[in-house]
Design a protein around this motif. Structure first.
Motif, PDB file in Angstrom:
ATOM      1  N   PHE A 195      28.685  45.602  50.405  1.00  0.00           N
ATOM      2  CA  PHE A 195      28.240  44.987  51.655  1.00  0.00           C
ATOM      3  C   PHE A 195      28.664  45.799  52.877  1.00  0.00           C
ATOM      4  O   PHE A 195      27.943  45.865  53.865  1.00  0.00           O
ATOM      5  N   MET A 196      29.824  46.451  52.813  1.00  0.00           N
ATOM      6  CA  MET A 196      30.399  47.099  53.987  1.00  0.00           C
ATOM      7  C   MET A 196      30.004  48.571  54.157  1.00  0.00           C
ATOM      8  O   MET A 196      30.099  49.085  55.259  1.00  0.00           O
ATOM      9  N   HIS A 197      29.604  49.257  53.080  1.00  0.00           N
ATOM     10  CA  HIS A 197      29.393  50.702  53.169  1.00  0.00           C
ATOM     11  C   HIS A 197      28.003  51.097  52.690  1.00  0.00           C
ATOM     12  O   HIS A 197      27.366  50.391  51.911  1.00  0.00           O
ATOM     13  N   ASP A 198      27.563  52.297  53.142  1.00  0.00           N
ATOM     14  CA  ASP A 198      26.336  52.866  52.603  1.00  0.00           C
ATOM     15  C   ASP A 198      26.638  53.496  51.243  1.00  0.00           C
ATOM     16  O   ASP A 198      27.775  53.475  50.781  1.00  0.00           O
ATOM     17  N   LEU A 199      25.636  54.056  50.599  1.00  0.00           N
ATOM     18  CA  LEU A 199      25.775  54.504  49.212  1.00  0.00           C
ATOM     19  C   LEU A 199      26.796  55.624  49.028  1.00  0.00           C
ATOM     20  O   LEU A 199      27.543  55.625  48.054  1.00  0.00           O
ATOM     21  N   THR A 200      26.853  56.566  49.961  1.00  0.00           N
ATOM     22  CA  THR A 200      27.812  57.666  49.794  1.00  0.00           C
ATOM     23  C   THR A 200      29.248  57.185  49.967  1.00  0.00           C
ATOM     24  O   THR A 200      30.128  57.572  49.192  1.00  0.00           O
ATOM     25  N   GLN A 201      29.506  56.340  50.949  1.00  0.00           N
ATOM     26  CA  GLN A 201      30.851  55.806  51.121  1.00  0.00           C
ATOM     27  C   GLN A 201      31.195  54.787  50.036  1.00  0.00           C
ATOM     28  O   GLN A 201      32.362  54.623  49.705  1.00  0.00           O
ATOM     29  N   PHE A 202      30.181  54.117  49.523  1.00  0.00           N
ATOM     30  CA  PHE A 202      30.415  53.139  48.462  1.00  0.00           C
ATOM     31  C   PHE A 202      31.131  53.786  47.284  1.00  0.00           C
ATOM     32  O   PHE A 202      32.133  53.271  46.802  1.00  0.00           O
ATOM     33  N   TRP A 203      30.638  54.917  46.811  1.00  0.00           N
ATOM     34  CA  TRP A 203      31.256  55.558  45.640  1.00  0.00           C
ATOM     35  C   TRP A 203      32.616  56.155  45.969  1.00  0.00           C
ATOM     36  O   TRP A 203      33.472  56.265  45.098  1.00  0.00           O
ATOM     37  N   ARG A 204      32.822  56.506  47.229  1.00  0.00           N
ATOM     38  CA  ARG A 204      34.135  57.007  47.637  1.00  0.00           C
ATOM     39  C   ARG A 204      35.202  55.922  47.473  1.00  0.00           C
ATOM     40  O   ARG A 204      36.335  56.215  47.115  1.00  0.00           O
ATOM     41  N   TRP A 205      34.857  54.686  47.733  1.00  0.00           N
ATOM     42  CA  TRP A 205      35.796  53.570  47.602  1.00  0.00           C
ATOM     43  C   TRP A 205      35.734  52.913  46.227  1.00  0.00           C
ATOM     44  O   TRP A 205      36.720  52.328  45.764  1.00  0.00           O
ATOM     45  N   GLU A 206      34.593  52.980  45.574  1.00  0.00           N
ATOM     46  CA  GLU A 206      34.412  52.257  44.306  1.00  0.00           C
ATOM     47  C   GLU A 206      35.163  52.898  43.145  1.00  0.00           C
ATOM     48  O   GLU A 206      35.717  52.189  42.301  1.00  0.00           O
ATOM     49  N   ILE A 207      35.184  54.211  43.073  1.00  0.00           N
ATOM     50  CA  ILE A 207      35.861  54.886  41.959  1.00  0.00           C
ATOM     51  C   ILE A 207      37.358  54.556  41.937  1.00  0.00           C
ATOM     52  O   ILE A 207      37.874  54.165  40.889  1.00  0.00           O
ATOM     53  N   PRO A 208      38.080  54.663  43.076  1.00  0.00           N
ATOM     54  CA  PRO A 208      39.490  54.240  43.027  1.00  0.00           C
ATOM     55  C   PRO A 208      39.646  52.750  42.726  1.00  0.00           C
ATOM     56  O   PRO A 208      40.587  52.343  42.039  1.00  0.00           O
ATOM     57  N   LEU A 209      38.720  51.935  43.230  1.00  0.00           N
ATOM     58  CA  LEU A 209      38.781  50.493  42.968  1.00  0.00           C
ATOM     59  C   LEU A 209      38.673  50.206  41.478  1.00  0.00           C
ATOM     60  O   LEU A 209      39.472  49.439  40.922  1.00  0.00           O
ATOM     61  N   LEU A 210      37.718  50.823  40.816  1.00  0.00           N
ATOM     62  CA  LEU A 210      37.566  50.621  39.372  1.00  0.00           C
ATOM     63  C   LEU A 210      38.746  51.198  38.594  1.00  0.00           C
ATOM     64  O   LEU A 210      39.223  50.588  37.624  1.00  0.00           O
ATOM     65  N   PHE A 211      39.236  52.357  39.030  1.00  0.00           N
ATOM     66  CA  PHE A 211      40.372  52.985  38.365  1.00  0.00           C
ATOM     67  C   PHE A 211      41.602  52.096  38.434  1.00  0.00           C
ATOM     68  O   PHE A 211      42.265  51.832  37.424  1.00  0.00           O
ATOM     69  N   TRP A 212      41.937  51.620  39.644  1.00  0.00           N
ATOM     70  CA  TRP A 212      43.121  50.777  39.797  1.00  0.00           C
ATOM     71  C   TRP A 212      42.913  49.394  39.188  1.00  0.00           C
ATOM     72  O   TRP A 212      43.873  48.772  38.721  1.00  0.00           O
ATOM     73  N   GLY A 213      41.681  48.911  39.182  1.00  0.00           N
ATOM     74  CA  GLY A 213      41.401  47.640  38.512  1.00  0.00           C
ATOM     75  C   GLY A 213      41.649  47.726  37.013  1.00  0.00           C
ATOM     76  O   GLY A 213      42.290  46.836  36.425  1.00  0.00           O
ATOM     77  N   MET A 214      41.181  48.802  36.410  1.00  0.00           N
ATOM     78  CA  MET A 214      41.435  48.993  34.971  1.00  0.00           C
ATOM     79  C   MET A 214      42.927  49.183  34.706  1.00  0.00           C
ATOM     80  O   MET A 214      43.458  48.661  33.724  1.00  0.00           O
ATOM     81  N   GLY A 215      43.605  49.928  35.580  1.00  0.00           N
ATOM     82  CA  GLY A 215      45.047  50.111  35.433  1.00  0.00           C
ATOM     83  C   GLY A 215      45.796  48.781  35.516  1.00  0.00           C
ATOM     84  O   GLY A 215      46.729  48.532  34.750  1.00  0.00           O
ATOM     85  N   GLY A 216      45.394  47.938  36.450  1.00  0.00           N
ATOM     86  CA  GLY A 216      46.015  46.621  36.575  1.00  0.00           C
ATOM     87  C   GLY A 216      45.790  45.760  35.351  1.00  0.00           C
ATOM     88  O   GLY A 216      46.695  45.052  34.887  1.00  0.00           O
ATOM     89  N   MET A 217      44.584  45.815  34.798  1.00  0.00           N
ATOM     90  CA  MET A 217      44.288  45.038  33.584  1.00  0.00           C
ATOM     91  C   MET A 217      45.123  45.527  32.406  1.00  0.00           C
ATOM     92  O   MET A 217      45.647  44.714  31.632  1.00  0.00           O
ATOM     93  N   ILE A 218      45.251  46.832  32.268  1.00  0.00           N
ATOM     94  CA  ILE A 218      46.060  47.388  31.175  1.00  0.00           C
ATOM     95  C   ILE A 218      47.527  47.012  31.358  1.00  0.00           C
ATOM     96  O   ILE A 218      48.199  46.623  30.396  1.00  0.00           O
ATOM     97  N   LEU A 219      48.029  47.090  32.585  1.00  0.00           N
ATOM     98  CA  LEU A 219      49.412  46.680  32.848  1.00  0.00           C
ATOM     99  C   LEU A 219      49.631  45.203  32.522  1.00  0.00           C
ATOM    100  O   LEU A 219      50.645  44.838  31.917  1.00  0.00           O
ATOM    101  N   LEU A 220      48.691  44.351  32.923  1.00  0.00           N
ATOM    102  CA  LEU A 220      48.813  42.926  32.609  1.00  0.00           C
ATOM    103  C   LEU A 220      48.815  42.692  31.102  1.00  0.00           C
ATOM    104  O   LEU A 220      49.564  41.845  30.599  1.00  0.00           O
ATOM    105  N   LEU A 221      47.992  43.437  30.379  1.00  0.00           N
ATOM    106  CA  LEU A 221      47.946  43.287  28.922  1.00  0.00           C
ATOM    107  C   LEU A 221      49.267  43.704  28.294  1.00  0.00           C
ATOM    108  O   LEU A 221      49.827  42.982  27.461  1.00  0.00           O
TER     109      LEU A 221
END
Length: 148
Positions: free
Chosen positions: A41-67
């Motif tokens: 909602f907040m960014h265009d397509l180029t900025q979206f991927w700039r923020w999305e990749i770290p978001l997915l990376f840290w989200g997966m890391g958080g899930m693995i840590l919780l597990l």
């Protein structure tokens, strides 16, 4: 961005943190999806991927840590009333200052929560709750940075 939109955004971020705290791994998945929606909602397509990749990376890391922490905590087999006590701390903190809320929580709810077992068992029984709190705070901070 108007005031109402900022208030709604903070509400979504607090809801995401609550999903992490109460939902664990599945809550983290839902919070990651919510933050991805905010990012879209907040960014265009180029900025979206700039923020999305770290978001997915840290989200997966958080899930693995919780597990991992959850599995270690289940092996200690220490059951406490800590989650109920933390819920009351959040309710106290919503209406009064945090320092007074912590004191009231300790006086009213906090007695008898920590069992008299080995310190390592108590630490591992508290670790998943602390990790969920930390992940929730990180998601709120990251969501606020997304809106810059």
């Amino acid at each position: 961005m108007g005031f109402v939109q900022l208030v709604l955004l903070e509400g979504v971020l607090l809801l995401s943190a609550g999903m992490i705290f109460f939902g664990g791994i599945w809550g983290t998945v839902a919070a990651t999806v919510a933050l991805s929606g905010i990012n879209l909602f907040m960014h265009d397509l180029t900025q979206f991927w700039r923020w999305e990749i770290p978001l997915l990376f840290w989200g997966m890391g958080g899930m693995i840590l919780l597990l991992i922490v959850g599995r270690i905590a289940n092996k200690s087999q220490v059951v406490t009333g800590l989650v109920g006590g933390l819920i009351s701390l959040v309710l106290f903190g919503a209406f009064i200052t945090p320092i007074v809320a912590i004191i009231l929580w300790a006086l009213v709810i906090g007695t008898g929560i920590i069992p008299k077992n080995k310190k390592s068992q108590v630490l591992w029984s508290v670790a998943p709750t602390i990790l969920r709190l930390i992940l929730g705070l990180v998601w709120i901070i990251y969501g606020n940075i997304l809106t810059l």
